[in-house]
Write a protein that holds these residues in place. Structure first.
Motif, PDB file in Angstrom:
ATOM      1  N   ALA A 158      10.576  -5.330 -10.716  1.00 34.80           N
ATOM      2  CA  ALA A 158      10.296  -6.690 -10.003  1.00 34.80           C
ATOM      3  C   ALA A 158      10.918  -7.174  -8.491  1.00 34.80           C
ATOM      4  CB  ALA A 158      11.063  -7.531 -10.831  1.00 34.80           C
ATOM      5  N   ASN A 159      11.694  -5.435  -7.915  1.00 34.54           N
ATOM      6  CA  ASN A 159      12.157  -5.928  -6.342  1.00 34.54           C
ATOM      7  C   ASN A 159      11.136  -4.608  -6.004  1.00 34.54           C
ATOM      8  OD1 ASN A 159      13.126  -7.819  -4.678  1.00 34.54           O
ATOM      9  ND2 ASN A 159      15.265  -5.997  -5.437  1.00 34.54           N
ATOM     10  N   ILE A 160      10.057  -4.230  -5.879  1.00 31.92           N
ATOM     11  CA  ILE A 160       9.430  -2.837  -5.506  1.00 31.92           C
ATOM     12  C   ILE A 160       9.015  -3.269  -4.557  1.00 31.92           C
ATOM     13  CG2 ILE A 160       7.938  -0.092  -5.296  1.00 31.92           C
ATOM     14  CD1 ILE A 160      10.830  -0.222  -6.828  1.00 31.92           C
ATOM     15  N   GLN A 161       8.228  -2.783  -3.167  1.00 32.57           N
ATOM     16  CA  GLN A 161       7.524  -3.159  -1.734  1.00 32.57           C
ATOM     17  C   GLN A 161       6.678  -2.492  -2.914  1.00 32.57           C
ATOM     18  OE1 GLN A 161       8.070  -5.522   0.293  1.00 32.57           O
ATOM     19  NE2 GLN A 161       9.925  -5.915  -0.570  1.00 32.57           N
ATOM     20  N   PHE A 162       5.767  -3.651  -1.884  1.00 31.04           N
ATOM     21  CA  PHE A 162       3.887  -3.144  -2.405  1.00 31.04           C
ATOM     22  C   PHE A 162       3.127  -2.187  -2.015  1.00 31.04           C
ATOM     23  CE2 PHE A 162      -0.510  -3.475  -2.201  1.00 31.04           C
ATOM     24  CZ  PHE A 162      -0.846  -3.235  -3.176  1.00 31.04           C
ATOM     25  N   SER A 163       4.031  -2.696  -0.574  1.00 28.90           N
ATOM     26  CA  SER A 163       3.126  -1.250   0.312  1.00 28.90           C
ATOM     27  C   SER A 163       4.182  -0.441   0.172  1.00 28.90           C
ATOM     28  CB  SER A 163       3.823  -1.946   2.083  1.00 28.90           C
ATOM     29  OG  SER A 163       4.918  -2.401   2.384  1.00 28.90           O
ATOM     30  N   GLY A 164       4.968   0.051   0.112  1.00 34.76           N
ATOM     31  CA  GLY A 164       6.364   1.393  -0.374  1.00 34.76           C
ATOM     32  C   GLY A 164       5.477   2.192  -1.537  1.00 34.76           C
ATOM     33  N   LEU A 165       4.841   1.306  -2.349  1.00 33.89           N
ATOM     34  CA  LEU A 165       5.160   1.829  -3.835  1.00 33.89           C
ATOM     35  C   LEU A 165       3.334   2.631  -3.331  1.00 33.89           C
ATOM     36  CD1 LEU A 165       5.034   2.603  -6.526  1.00 33.89           C
ATOM     37  CD2 LEU A 165       3.818   0.626  -6.994  1.00 33.89           C
ATOM     38  N   CYS A 166       2.745   1.353  -2.763  1.00 32.16           N
ATOM     39  CA  CYS A 166       1.428   2.426  -2.198  1.00 32.16           C
ATOM     40  C   CYS A 166       1.045   3.915  -1.330  1.00 32.16           C
ATOM     41  CB  CYS A 166       0.244   1.428  -1.281  1.00 32.16           C
ATOM     42  SG  CYS A 166      -0.407   0.307  -2.891  1.00 32.16           S
ATOM     43  N   ARG A 199      -8.389   3.583  -3.099  1.00 34.31           N
ATOM     44  CA  ARG A 199      -9.925   2.480  -2.611  1.00 34.31           C
ATOM     45  C   ARG A 199      -9.676   1.413  -3.208  1.00 34.31           C
ATOM     46  NH1 ARG A 199     -13.332   3.692  -7.489  1.00 34.31           N
ATOM     47  NH2 ARG A 199     -12.609   2.321  -7.790  1.00 34.31           N
ATOM     48  N   ILE A 200     -10.056   0.797  -1.855  1.00 32.37           N
ATOM     49  CA  ILE A 200      -9.694  -1.296  -2.127  1.00 32.37           C
ATOM     50  C   ILE A 200     -10.361  -1.823  -2.761  1.00 32.37           C
ATOM     51  CG2 ILE A 200      -8.439  -2.789  -0.825  1.00 32.37           C
ATOM     52  CD1 ILE A 200      -6.988  -0.195   0.702  1.00 32.37           C
ATOM     53  N   ILE A 243      -6.904   0.923  -5.786  1.00 32.55           N
ATOM     54  CA  ILE A 243      -6.792   1.611  -6.487  1.00 32.55           C
ATOM     55  C   ILE A 243      -6.946   2.892  -6.583  1.00 32.55           C
ATOM     56  CG2 ILE A 243      -9.103   2.227  -8.487  1.00 32.55           C
ATOM     57  CD1 ILE A 243     -10.158  -0.058  -7.763  1.00 32.55           C
ATOM     58  N   PHE A 244      -5.685   3.626  -7.141  1.00 31.52           N
ATOM     59  CA  PHE A 244      -5.479   4.817  -6.923  1.00 31.52           C
ATOM     60  C   PHE A 244      -6.305   6.077  -8.104  1.00 31.52           C
ATOM     61  CE2 PHE A 244      -2.344   2.118  -4.929  1.00 31.52           C
ATOM     62  CZ  PHE A 244      -2.384   3.162  -3.610  1.00 31.52           C
ATOM     63  N   VAL A 245      -6.184   7.321  -7.990  1.00 29.60           N
ATOM     64  CA  VAL A 245      -7.079   8.407  -8.440  1.00 29.60           C
ATOM     65  C   VAL A 245      -6.478   9.811  -7.794  1.00 29.60           C
ATOM     66  CG1 VAL A 245      -8.734   7.570  -9.652  1.00 29.60           C
ATOM     67  CG2 VAL A 245      -9.162   8.620  -7.302  1.00 29.60           C
ATOM     68  N   LYS A 246      -5.903  10.364  -8.754  1.00 31.26           N
ATOM     69  CA  LYS A 246      -5.823  11.848  -8.310  1.00 31.26           C
ATOM     70  C   LYS A 246      -6.370  12.914  -9.141  1.00 31.26           C
ATOM     71  CE  LYS A 246      -1.408  15.087  -6.990  1.00 31.26           C
ATOM     72  NZ  LYS A 246      -0.490  14.795  -7.297  1.00 31.26           N
ATOM     73  N   GLN A 254      -2.180  -4.493  -7.851  1.00 27.35           N
ATOM     74  CA  GLN A 254      -2.431  -5.722  -6.816  1.00 27.35           C
ATOM     75  C   GLN A 254      -1.006  -5.857  -6.687  1.00 27.35           C
ATOM     76  OE1 GLN A 254      -3.548  -6.461 -10.264  1.00 27.35           O
ATOM     77  NE2 GLN A 254      -5.285  -6.646 -10.277  1.00 27.35           N
ATOM     78  N   PRO A 255      -1.038  -6.688  -5.319  1.00 29.08           N
ATOM     79  CA  PRO A 255       0.345  -7.150  -4.661  1.00 29.08           C
ATOM     80  C   PRO A 255       0.656  -8.526  -5.163  1.00 29.08           C
ATOM     81  CG  PRO A 255      -1.006  -7.443  -3.269  1.00 29.08           C
ATOM     82  CD  PRO A 255      -1.778  -6.546  -3.952  1.00 29.08           C
ATOM     83  N   LYS A 256       2.306  -8.864  -5.058  1.00 24.82           N
ATOM     84  CA  LYS A 256       2.476 -10.458  -5.868  1.00 24.82           C
ATOM     85  C   LYS A 256       2.998 -10.530  -4.617  1.00 24.82           C
ATOM     86  CE  LYS A 256       3.716 -13.636  -9.587  1.00 24.82           C
ATOM     87  NZ  LYS A 256       4.196 -13.437 -11.117  1.00 24.82           N
ATOM     88  N   GLY A 257       3.560 -11.328  -3.425  1.00 22.07           N
ATOM     89  CA  GLY A 257       3.629 -12.174  -2.630  1.00 22.07           C
ATOM     90  C   GLY A 257       4.198 -11.324  -1.934  1.00 22.07           C
TER      91      GLY A 257
END
Length: 86
Positions: free
Chosen positions: A18-26, A37-38, A44-47, A57-60
């Motif tokens: 619950a404490n992982i930054q969205f931008s960092g995970l991306c 892809r946004i 949306i992440f594919v490989k 999706q980000p949440k706050g």
């Protein structure tokens, strides 16, 4: 590069989903070779070679905990990220 490894370790540890930054995970997923892809607030992440599609999706400003868990499961299943995930 050290912050990438620190974030990867934090995601793999699973104690603070619950404490992982969205931008960092991306950024972590992009560094592991995923294409992004946004659509709206959906990232949306594919490989190639990876069956799963990660839809985040980000949440706050943070990543949703269940989505961090999904990303961890993919990283571990496909042994991405080097020695930390072995």
């Amino acid at each position: 590069m050290a912050s990438r490894e620190k974030l990867l370790e934090e995601v793999l540890r699973g104690t603070a989903d619950a404490n992982i930054q969205f931008s960092g995970l991306c950024q972590l997923l992009r560094s592991l070779g995923f294409r992004e892809r946004i659509r709206g607030d959906h990232h949306i992440f594919v490989k190639d070679g990876i069956e799963e599609i990660l839809n985040l999706q980000p949440k706050g400003g943070k990543a949703k905990p269940y989505q961090v868990k999904q990303a961890r499961k993919v990283i571990l299943r496909y042994r991405l990220g080097g020695k930390e995930s072995a």
